[in-house]
Design an enzyme around this catalytic site. Sequence first.
Site, PDB file in Angstrom:
ATOM      1  N   GLU A   1       2.444   4.729  -4.279  1.00 46.32           N
ATOM      2  CA  GLU A   1       2.493   5.596  -5.487  1.00 46.32           C
ATOM      3  C   GLU A   1       3.832   6.324  -5.591  1.00 46.32           C
ATOM      4  O   GLU A   1       4.228   6.584  -6.727  1.00 46.32           O
ATOM      5  CB  GLU A   1       1.332   6.595  -5.435  1.00 46.32           C
TER       6      GLU A   1
ATOM      7  N   ASP B   1       0.830  -1.212   0.000  1.00 47.22           N
ATOM      8  CA  ASP B   1       0.000   0.000   0.000  1.00 47.22           C
ATOM      9  C   ASP B   1       0.868   1.266   0.000  1.00 47.22           C
ATOM     10  O   ASP B   1       2.074   1.202   0.217  1.00 47.22           O
ATOM     11  CB  ASP B   1      -0.901  -0.036   1.249  1.00 47.22           C
TER      12      ASP B   1
ATOM     13  N   ASP C   1      -9.214   3.616  -2.153  1.00 49.63           N
ATOM     14  CA  ASP C   1     -10.171   4.117  -1.165  1.00 49.63           C
ATOM     15  C   ASP C   1     -11.480   4.614  -1.781  1.00 49.63           C
ATOM     16  O   ASP C   1     -11.720   5.817  -1.870  1.00 49.63           O
ATOM     17  CB  ASP C   1      -9.513   5.221  -0.341  1.00 49.63           C
TER      18      ASP C   1
END
Length: 733
Positions: A338, A335, A442
């Site tokens: 990015e 997670d 999300d």
Amino acid sequence: MWTWVSKNTLRLVYGSPKEWFAPEGFKEGEHGNVEVTEEEGKFLLKANGRILQEDISISRDGEYFCLTMKMWRGNIFGLGDKMGPMNRRQRKYIFFNADDPIHTPIADPLYKSIPFFIVLDRKTSFGVFFNYPGYMEMDFDSEGKGVFKIKVRGEGLVEYFIFNSSVKEIIREFLNLTGKNFPAPIWAFGYHQSRWGYTDRNVVMEIARKFREKSIPCDGIFLDLEHMDSFKNFTWDEENFKEFPEFVKELHDMGFKVVPIVDAGVKVEEGYEIFNEGKKNGYFLKTKDGKDFEGAVWPGRTRFPDFTRDDVREWWGEKYANFVEKTNVDGFWNDMNEPTIFATQEELDEMRERMADIDLDDGWMIPLTLLSFSNVFKSQREEEIVHKDDLPHWKVRNAYGMLMTKACWEGLKKRFPSRRFLILSRSAYPGIQKYGGVWTGDNHSWWEHILQEMINIQSLSICGIFFCGFDVGGFGGDVTPELLVRFYQLGAFTPFFRNHSAIGTKRQEPWVFGEYYENVIKEIINLRYSLIPYIYSSYMLGIMKNVPLVRPLFFEFQDDPVTHTIEDEYMFGPSILVAPIYRFGQEKRVVYLPKVRWLYIPTGEIMKPGWRVVDAPLEVIPLFQREDTAVVKMDPQNFIFEKDLKRLYFDVFLNERVEIELYEDDGESFSFEEGDFSLRRVLITRDKIEVESSRGGYKPPVREWVFKILEVEGRIREISILVDERDLKIPLR
Ligand code: GLC
């Protein structure tokens, strides 16, 4: 400059780019001719006599390299999970991976960059992949003037043009280029429970026990940040998750697999082994003046491994393997890769300064200043970060999460060569499919997001990312009862089926809304489990043949142009059409049924092709079985390996002839790669059933196969046979 990569793929180079991550399927060859003609500074590109691109012009705009051309006719599908309609035409998109936690209809960019799309019109279809992992924009004629524009920060870009007449072939060719999908273990296709906010071991155990007490099937428990010691990757909290390995074992004994989260950022803390090693060896991303770049994520001060480097990936990969050795967990979800950076020191200082200068007399400057702060969180710090050899971050950012996931896959494969893990990533770039699956980040407990997720999983699938899913129930916001049910009904028909939600939101386990809703949800999960043989067989055959599990209607029925306009129905494997409900209170649905006859599974009604209206009260998922197909099922279980399967069920909807392939293997090792799988052809006609002996070295146990054969005219026959590994031919009366 151009080269042929295969008979159907042409590689075109514009400007003077460096291709950082050349696809593995790249081989030069000679497959025909290419003609480039110029008129008034605009180029025309023809290959083997066919026009591919017209009115091409190249220009520079400061640091940006720009390419424009005549917009192609037809619909544009692909680009992974971008917000908005499935057809990407008439919009402009940015490719620069970002953590945007509010997926409004215009949120862009999000976590992934998948610069691949399929152009589909009545007559033709072809694929285009712009292989550039840096900052990029694409405009699919947002101004309606018939122009396609692409703009990259950098010196140029590489395009792969895949020409073919079928969407199936284009996807296959794209995956020949970028790599086959990873084999997820069979239990990954079960149901998973997760939540950011399961504060300690007891809370998790209580959830786990409830699933078993209530006999609601569940295979995976996901652990979020709480399990870590002060948000440090590959650690556990000695207080709240004490004796962690034993806790994992306890869950294993109950039939659960355990999948912890790993974030890209490493907590800055002297004495924390991973931080010390990363710092000492210079493994972290740098600033322009050669210092380690530092930002804030969950743990506070954080540094970020430079995953573009082979040595860093190898080091990081070992961390996953060490953690498995210590704890025996079954996978990882990667997670914040990015990567997300909440803020830097400079930004905080600047915000403080600007706030200090503001007072009530500043009027509208107050909201403007506050709003500008929210952009800090979204900023990618591309000006500050550099990789090894002074490679600027903005040139490779989009590949960062993919490379982290590559480290995970390779590290685990090296240490545990025969064990399959469930690997996920939030951020992605083409190639990710070789190392793991993805979820869409999300989302919210909003009705709008059911339709959006339906579009997302179809778009990811046609971009070659077959193992994908979304947070069932919605991550942000408070879920409501009916919304939760409808979310589950879609989630049960996606490859990765996990309920996940954010801290501070309403709890959303299957039982939170009382008995009625609990039973409805339990039935959905049971239905999912009954379909595991069909799902797993379709997935595994799919990864071998480069065919996704989730297929837009146009994938199966390309020559019917109506299917090109449908985004709220899709095929789940070769036999089932799903038309989920995505509006509150809706109890009927209009569906388009292409070409053949369909069996409406909830009522057993047989329907002709065309537009139809079906009843779908809350307990009902609009599911249709395609004519001349079979769906292979099993009895639901609490978890996938709970009991040996004694029986398989074949739901057959027969007109002339049903022919299916059933794939099986042990579901958890890589021995299928050495031929330890079983592949059998099953043929059903009106007068016989034929089962071919199993190809491959894996011997499934002798089982009873129960055939329920429904003919299109309505006759039903049931026959059950004992099947071992031999050929079988059973006449039907
Ligand atoms: C990110 C992830 C989410 C996770 C949270 C806390 O927002 O997308 O799934 O629960 O971080 O780790």
